[in-house]
Design a protein around this motif. Sequence first.
Motif, mmCIF file in Angstrom:
data_model
loop_
_atom_site.group_PDB
_atom_site.id
_atom_site.type_symbol
_atom_site.label_atom_id
_atom_site.label_comp_id
_atom_site.label_asym_id
_atom_site.label_seq_id
_atom_site.Cartn_x
_atom_site.Cartn_y
_atom_site.Cartn_z
ATOM 1 N N PRO A 191 -23.804 53.481 52.945
ATOM 2 C CA PRO A 191 -24.463 52.196 52.150
ATOM 3 C C PRO A 191 -23.801 52.136 50.935
ATOM 4 N N VAL A 192 -23.208 51.203 50.338
ATOM 5 C CA VAL A 192 -22.636 51.032 49.008
ATOM 6 C C VAL A 192 -23.437 49.767 48.247
ATOM 7 N N THR A 193 -23.424 49.798 47.143
ATOM 8 C CA THR A 193 -24.037 48.799 46.242
ATOM 9 C C THR A 193 -23.148 47.579 45.917
ATOM 10 N N LYS A 194 -21.849 47.659 46.142
ATOM 11 C CA LYS A 194 -21.089 46.693 46.014
ATOM 12 C C LYS A 194 -19.771 46.749 46.700
ATOM 13 N N PRO A 195 -19.043 45.899 46.874
ATOM 14 C CA PRO A 195 -17.585 45.869 47.864
ATOM 15 C C PRO A 195 -16.578 46.803 47.074
ATOM 16 N N VAL A 196 -15.970 47.563 47.971
ATOM 17 C CA VAL A 196 -14.849 48.982 47.487
ATOM 18 C C VAL A 196 -13.769 48.418 48.097
ATOM 19 N N GLU A 197 -12.614 48.502 47.442
ATOM 20 C CA GLU A 197 -11.440 48.037 47.821
ATOM 21 C C GLU A 197 -10.722 49.200 48.816
ATOM 22 N N GLY A 198 -10.077 48.626 49.676
ATOM 23 C CA GLY A 198 -9.274 49.704 50.444
ATOM 24 C C GLY A 198 -10.051 50.343 51.579
ATOM 25 N N PHE A 199 -11.189 49.790 51.829
ATOM 26 C CA PHE A 199 -12.155 50.391 52.860
ATOM 27 C C PHE A 199 -12.532 49.287 53.703
ATOM 28 N N GLU A 200 -12.769 49.626 55.074
ATOM 29 C CA GLU A 200 -13.532 48.651 55.881
ATOM 30 C C GLU A 200 -14.895 48.446 55.628
ATOM 31 N N LEU A 201 -15.347 47.033 55.287
ATOM 32 C CA LEU A 201 -16.718 46.664 54.886
ATOM 33 C C LEU A 201 -17.589 46.060 55.922
ATOM 34 N N VAL A 202 -18.772 46.362 56.419
ATOM 35 C CA VAL A 202 -19.638 45.958 57.330
ATOM 36 C C VAL A 202 -20.854 45.563 57.061
ATOM 37 N N GLU A 203 -21.734 44.936 57.633
ATOM 38 C CA GLU A 203 -23.217 44.698 57.272
ATOM 39 C C GLU A 203 -23.825 45.642 58.207
ATOM 40 N N ALA A 204 -24.978 46.648 57.633
ATOM 41 C CA ALA A 204 -25.764 47.390 58.484
ATOM 42 C C ALA A 204 -26.981 47.640 57.785
ATOM 43 N N GLU A 205 -27.961 48.077 58.792
ATOM 44 C CA GLU A 205 -29.345 48.428 58.365
ATOM 45 C C GLU A 205 -29.333 49.789 58.330
ATOM 46 N N PHE A 206 -30.291 50.136 57.028
ATOM 47 C CA PHE A 206 -30.360 51.869 56.916
ATOM 48 C C PHE A 206 -31.620 52.125 56.840
ATOM 49 N N GLU A 207 -31.854 53.513 57.293
ATOM 50 C CA GLU A 207 -33.034 53.993 57.228
ATOM 51 C C GLU A 207 -33.560 54.569 55.791
ATOM 52 N N ARG A 208 -34.541 54.396 55.072
ATOM 53 C CA ARG A 208 -34.789 54.700 53.879
ATOM 54 C C ARG A 208 -35.449 56.262 53.639
ATOM 55 N N LEU A 209 -34.751 56.865 52.755
ATOM 56 C CA LEU A 209 -35.064 58.611 52.934
ATOM 57 C C LEU A 209 -36.278 58.649 52.017
ATOM 58 N N GLU A 210 -37.265 59.619 52.364
ATOM 59 C CA GLU A 210 -38.364 59.646 51.469
ATOM 60 C C GLU A 210 -37.954 60.798 50.390
ATOM 61 N N ARG A 211 -38.234 60.350 49.197
ATOM 62 C CA ARG A 211 -37.659 61.152 48.113
ATOM 63 C C ARG A 211 -38.386 62.252 47.954
ATOM 64 N N ARG A 212 -37.707 63.460 47.933
ATOM 65 C CA ARG A 212 -38.339 64.786 47.734
ATOM 66 C C ARG A 212 -38.634 65.077 46.100
ATOM 67 N N PRO A 213 -39.432 65.589 45.698
ATOM 68 C CA PRO A 213 -39.509 66.068 44.131
ATOM 69 C C PRO A 213 -38.397 67.141 44.108
ATOM 70 N N HIS A 214 -37.803 67.055 42.827
ATOM 71 C CA HIS A 214 -36.855 68.027 42.412
ATOM 72 C C HIS A 214 -37.497 69.367 41.758
ATOM 73 N N SER A 215 -38.685 69.185 41.045
ATOM 74 C CA SER A 215 -39.431 70.013 40.303
ATOM 75 C C SER A 215 -40.822 70.394 40.778
ATOM 76 N N TYR A 216 -41.308 71.500 40.946
ATOM 77 C CA TYR A 216 -42.786 71.766 41.129
ATOM 78 C C TYR A 216 -43.816 71.148 39.925
ATOM 79 N N ARG A 217 -43.168 70.947 38.900
ATOM 80 C CA ARG A 217 -43.883 70.184 38.020
ATOM 81 C C ARG A 217 -44.413 68.696 38.146
ATOM 82 N N GLU A 218 -43.443 68.391 39.088
ATOM 83 C CA GLU A 218 -43.881 66.830 39.618
ATOM 84 C C GLU A 218 -45.117 66.637 40.276
ATOM 85 N N VAL A 219 -45.363 67.866 41.072
ATOM 86 C CA VAL A 219 -46.572 67.693 42.312
ATOM 87 C C VAL A 219 -47.785 68.697 41.718
ATOM 88 N N VAL A 220 -47.280 69.474 40.672
ATOM 89 C CA VAL A 220 -48.499 70.498 40.539
ATOM 90 C C VAL A 220 -49.981 69.916 39.722
#
Length: 330
Positions: A40-69
Amino acid sequence: MLAVKVPKKEAERVRRQLLELGVLAEGYAVKREGEFILFPVTKPVEGFELVEAEFERLERRPHSYREVVEVPKELRPLLPSSFDIVGDIAIIELPGELMPHGRAIGEAILKVHRNIKAVFAKGSKVEGEYRVRELVHLAGENRTETIHRENGIRLKLDVAKVYYTPRLSTERMRVFEKTQAGEVVFDMFSGVGPYSILLAKKAKLVFACDINPWAVRYLEENIRLNRANNVVPILGDVRKVAGKIKADRVIMNLPRFADRFLREAMMSVKPGGVIHYYGFGPEEDPFSEHGAKIKAAARELGLSVEFLDSRKVRPYAPRQVNIAIDFRVL
């Protein structure tokens, strides 16, 4: 959603390129279609084949224990930003105000870091002849033995019975890179063997001494674990060993008291051999005092020294640093 379509064999190269261009859309799982990968890309990129597709969202995992403690709001500024990981054991230093919340902190670390199985708090400073500290169990498995991997070697150890810090991994590799094939090495305060086992890959022979019987027991296990059969474990006071060994390279990783063993180190190194000395010093001028002690010890033995390198290894305490001095004995 806009996507770049590439053959599987080119996927990793293209992924890195899209990251460098800053166009890879975050928070989405890549998609596989037969022999192709869709990014998935945020804008067209020259030199590559571009298509439309649906992507599954990933659940964001916390990077630090301080985010969840969960601790009182007024204590959150006291939460440490880092902790040591030895194998699958985390060791964190908590101020007294946070100790009543130790279990919550430990559980948060386990939640964020799936590779960690046990969490302990430092209960005392490193002290005593064996350089160990008291540990307080916070969460996870109540065990202190683990296997730690660094620099391509495995180290079995018990964090409650031996001294070990993962924060010197880069320093140990620096010494390894300076070591020449076929050298004889004397590791004066070897612990479980992080220097000895690593240097054995290049050295002809490594003499590894420690006064802690637990350290030598694990050193012997690590020799077998890494097939480092050119490491000779020695249990005992290094002062009784000094002079009986003549090494090309000597390791003095006992920063609090290394200056007390300079005579022994110089008695154990061949003419022209190198000593790696470690100490603690004030941040503004950490080398002068240690350098003077090195010169004085050499004069007493009728020797001279050539300083090769002086460097700050890591911060140790407020306004204190752990330093390394490499010098040649002539």
